[in-house]
Design a protein around this motif. Sequence first.
Motif, PDB file in Angstrom:
ATOM      1  N   GLU A 279       3.130 -25.789 -23.005  1.00 36.45           N
ATOM      2  CA  GLU A 279       4.365 -25.270 -23.587  1.00 36.45           C
ATOM      3  C   GLU A 279       4.778 -26.166 -24.753  1.00 36.45           C
ATOM      4  N   MET A 280       5.099 -25.565 -25.900  1.00 38.28           N
ATOM      5  CA  MET A 280       5.373 -26.366 -27.093  1.00 38.28           C
ATOM      6  C   MET A 280       6.851 -26.730 -27.197  1.00 38.28           C
ATOM      7  N   ASP A 281       7.128 -27.809 -27.927  1.00 39.23           N
ATOM      8  CA  ASP A 281       8.499 -28.309 -28.070  1.00 39.23           C
ATOM      9  C   ASP A 281       9.028 -28.034 -29.469  1.00 39.23           C
ATOM     10  N   PRO A 282      10.341 -27.738 -29.577  1.00 40.68           N
ATOM     11  CA  PRO A 282      10.921 -27.628 -30.922  1.00 40.68           C
ATOM     12  C   PRO A 282      10.831 -28.983 -31.629  1.00 40.68           C
ATOM     13  N   LEU A 283      10.326 -28.972 -32.854  1.00 40.59           N
ATOM     14  CA  LEU A 283      10.229 -30.222 -33.627  1.00 40.59           C
ATOM     15  C   LEU A 283      11.318 -30.237 -34.698  1.00 40.59           C
ATOM     16  N   LEU A 284      11.240 -29.278 -35.620  1.00 41.81           N
ATOM     17  CA  LEU A 284      12.165 -29.262 -36.761  1.00 41.81           C
ATOM     18  C   LEU A 284      12.649 -27.841 -36.993  1.00 41.81           C
ATOM     19  N   THR A 285      13.947 -27.694 -37.159  1.00 42.40           N
ATOM     20  CA  THR A 285      14.517 -26.410 -37.537  1.00 42.40           C
ATOM     21  C   THR A 285      14.924 -26.477 -39.003  1.00 42.40           C
ATOM     22  N   ILE A 286      14.318 -25.612 -39.813  1.00 40.34           N
ATOM     23  CA  ILE A 286      14.625 -25.503 -41.247  1.00 40.34           C
ATOM     24  C   ILE A 286      15.600 -24.338 -41.369  1.00 40.34           C
ATOM     25  N   ALA A 287      16.851 -24.643 -41.669  1.00 39.55           N
ATOM     26  CA  ALA A 287      17.884 -23.608 -41.575  1.00 39.55           C
ATOM     27  C   ALA A 287      18.303 -23.120 -42.961  1.00 39.55           C
ATOM     28  N   THR A 288      18.671 -21.854 -43.045  1.00 43.33           N
ATOM     29  CA  THR A 288      19.239 -21.353 -44.294  1.00 43.33           C
ATOM     30  C   THR A 288      20.662 -21.881 -44.469  1.00 43.33           C
ATOM     31  N   THR A 289      21.481 -21.780 -43.439  1.00 48.82           N
ATOM     32  CA  THR A 289      22.862 -22.272 -43.554  1.00 48.82           C
ATOM     33  C   THR A 289      23.156 -23.282 -42.448  1.00 48.82           C
ATOM     34  N   GLU A 290      24.117 -24.134 -42.702  1.00 52.74           N
ATOM     35  CA  GLU A 290      24.472 -25.174 -41.726  1.00 52.74           C
ATOM     36  C   GLU A 290      25.363 -24.644 -40.613  1.00 52.74           C
ATOM     37  N   TRP A 291      26.045 -23.538 -40.872  1.00 44.98           N
ATOM     38  CA  TRP A 291      26.838 -22.881 -39.828  1.00 44.98           C
ATOM     39  C   TRP A 291      27.204 -21.508 -40.360  1.00 44.98           C
ATOM     40  N   ASN A 292      27.729 -20.675 -39.445  1.00 47.65           N
ATOM     41  CA  ASN A 292      28.218 -19.364 -39.867  1.00 47.65           C
ATOM     42  C   ASN A 292      29.508 -19.075 -39.118  1.00 47.65           C
ATOM     43  N   ALA A 293      29.980 -17.827 -39.213  1.00 44.80           N
ATOM     44  CA  ALA A 293      31.290 -17.525 -38.636  1.00 44.80           C
ATOM     45  C   ALA A 293      31.342 -17.833 -37.143  1.00 44.80           C
ATOM     46  N   GLY A 294      30.244 -17.605 -36.427  1.00 45.55           N
ATOM     47  CA  GLY A 294      30.249 -17.825 -34.984  1.00 45.55           C
ATOM     48  C   GLY A 294      30.159 -19.285 -34.591  1.00 45.55           C
ATOM     49  N   THR A 295      29.652 -20.128 -35.482  1.00 50.73           N
ATOM     50  CA  THR A 295      29.369 -21.515 -35.096  1.00 50.73           C
ATOM     51  C   THR A 295      30.210 -22.519 -35.878  1.00 50.73           C
ATOM     52  N   GLU A 296      31.381 -22.083 -36.330  1.00 47.53           N
ATOM     53  CA  GLU A 296      32.208 -22.982 -37.143  1.00 47.53           C
ATOM     54  C   GLU A 296      32.727 -24.194 -36.375  1.00 47.53           C
ATOM     55  N   SER A 297      32.715 -24.109 -35.029  1.00 49.34           N
ATOM     56  CA  SER A 297      33.206 -25.264 -34.272  1.00 49.34           C
ATOM     57  C   SER A 297      32.276 -26.468 -34.443  1.00 49.34           C
ATOM     58  N   TRP A 298      31.069 -26.237 -35.000  1.00 53.54           N
ATOM     59  CA  TRP A 298      30.112 -27.332 -35.197  1.00 53.54           C
ATOM     60  C   TRP A 298      30.229 -27.950 -36.586  1.00 53.54           C
ATOM     61  N   VAL A 299      31.134 -27.473 -37.428  1.00 52.64           N
ATOM     62  CA  VAL A 299      31.288 -28.032 -38.775  1.00 52.64           C
ATOM     63  C   VAL A 299      31.741 -29.486 -38.649  1.00 52.64           C
ATOM     64  N   PRO A 300      31.017 -30.436 -39.272  1.00 46.70           N
ATOM     65  CA  PRO A 300      31.447 -31.840 -39.161  1.00 46.70           C
ATOM     66  C   PRO A 300      32.875 -32.024 -39.661  1.00 46.70           C
ATOM     67  N   ASP A 301      33.561 -32.980 -39.077  1.00 51.92           N
ATOM     68  CA  ASP A 301      34.957 -33.251 -39.433  1.00 51.92           C
ATOM     69  C   ASP A 301      35.110 -33.463 -40.936  1.00 51.92           C
ATOM     70  N   GLY A 302      36.034 -32.758 -41.541  1.00 48.51           N
ATOM     71  CA  GLY A 302      36.357 -32.970 -42.950  1.00 48.51           C
ATOM     72  C   GLY A 302      35.328 -32.421 -43.923  1.00 48.51           C
ATOM     73  N   ASP A 303      34.302 -31.734 -43.421  1.00 48.04           N
ATOM     74  CA  ASP A 303      33.176 -31.387 -44.271  1.00 48.04           C
ATOM     75  C   ASP A 303      33.480 -30.327 -45.309  1.00 48.04           C
ATOM     76  N   GLN A 304      34.211 -29.292 -44.924  1.00 43.51           N
ATOM     77  CA  GLN A 304      34.386 -28.197 -45.870  1.00 43.51           C
ATOM     78  C   GLN A 304      35.155 -28.649 -47.100  1.00 43.51           C
ATOM     79  N   ALA A 305      36.070 -29.597 -46.913  1.00 44.60           N
ATOM     80  CA  ALA A 305      36.821 -30.108 -48.052  1.00 44.60           C
ATOM     81  C   ALA A 305      35.971 -31.077 -48.878  1.00 44.60           C
ATOM     82  N   ARG A 306      35.087 -31.820 -48.185  1.00 40.75           N
ATOM     83  CA  ARG A 306      34.338 -32.871 -48.854  1.00 40.75           C
ATOM     84  C   ARG A 306      33.165 -32.318 -49.660  1.00 40.75           C
ATOM     85  N   ASP A 307      32.606 -31.205 -49.229  1.00 41.51           N
ATOM     86  CA  ASP A 307      31.384 -30.698 -49.835  1.00 41.51           C
ATOM     87  C   ASP A 307      31.548 -29.291 -50.387  1.00 41.51           C
ATOM     88  N   PRO A 308      32.391 -29.108 -51.389  1.00 45.37           N
ATOM     89  CA  PRO A 308      32.501 -27.765 -51.939  1.00 45.37           C
ATOM     90  C   PRO A 308      31.171 -27.356 -52.562  1.00 45.37           C
TER      91      PRO A 308
END
Length: 347
Positions: A279-308
């Motif tokens: 059985e293989m293990d996840p190594l690296l996930t190459i993502a298109t976006t860092e979060w979306n509407a469903g996963t906004e609770s994972w946005v790092p603290d202060g990030d949306q303001a810091r990284d426009p």
Amino acid sequence: MSRTTPPRPFDVTALFPQLAPLARIATRLHPRAGAPSQHDSSVGGPLLWPADEPWPYCDGPHVWDQVNAALSPEDVRLQRHIQAVVASRPHGIPEMSRYTPEERAINDRINAGRPWPEGPIAMLPVAQLYVRDIPLLRPPGQAEADLLQVLWCPFDHPDHPRTALFWRSAAAVTDVLDTPPEPPAVQFPGYVPEPCLLAPEQVTEYPNFLELSKELQQQLGDWSMWQAAGAAVDSSYAVAPQEFYMNKLSVAPGWKVGGWTRWGLTDPMPRICPTCGAEMDPLLTIATTEWNAGTESWVPDGDQARDPLPPGTPPANYTLIDLARGYDLQLHVCPASPDHPHIELIQ
Ligand SMILES: [Zn+2]
Ligand SMILES: [Zn+2]
């Protein structure tokens, strides 16, 4: 610069103890635009590649899709630069008149496309990860390797780029290749990663809901089981509390190393090593976006303001990668040997 995921609303294993043995550590990478060197962990940055080792090429097939014009990586970078300059000019006038005649001419030339390439194509650096930055990154059976390099061929094979993985010891690279070859063209601009620096952070993950036992799925879908958590659980999830688990408590969004496989495009399926059946293990996930509407609770603290992001960029798309219209490419490896081929999964 460190980035911190907000704490999860509560410890899910307190309500569902059967989840405790399924906890896994994932390292979120938090890529953000920067100027990485060969000695940095990066996305889309230069690789610490030995001068005396052949650069990887893809032999194809590279079949013209008859629709899209091919662009060179340099075209893509130039077009992004022009877009950023134009976006910084005063608004309130039609977008096209914000371009200078020179910029418009360059854009027209780029959009006319380049000849579809023939023959083998030089692969593009996608990620370089040093174990010193991501301690849980360990190649099976190669204790001395402390650097993972991921490249891809920027053409669909058949519906996403083909990846190649290289493990090496950084100390063994004394003479570094300064000007690696570049592919003459790419199939889509979203296959040219924007150079990004990383801010690795460890988080705890639990499996996708559909990978759990039927018994646990029933418990997670039973609102009365969640009552003990009180106000920590948003009551709007009462009709489908398993969605609270899926969005906020199980699998982190965005680029990551390790953790649990993300599912969404298909139901979970076995990931079995084609060579040895492990059985293989996840190594690296190459993502298109860092979060979306469903996963906004994972946005790092202060990030949306810091990284426009530049205007017109999809939300949380810092690497400017676009895979299969917004999905993620997850590389899985065999725990028995780095010589067994990895598998690629779009989800
Ligand atoms: Zn290829
Ligand atoms: Zn294997």
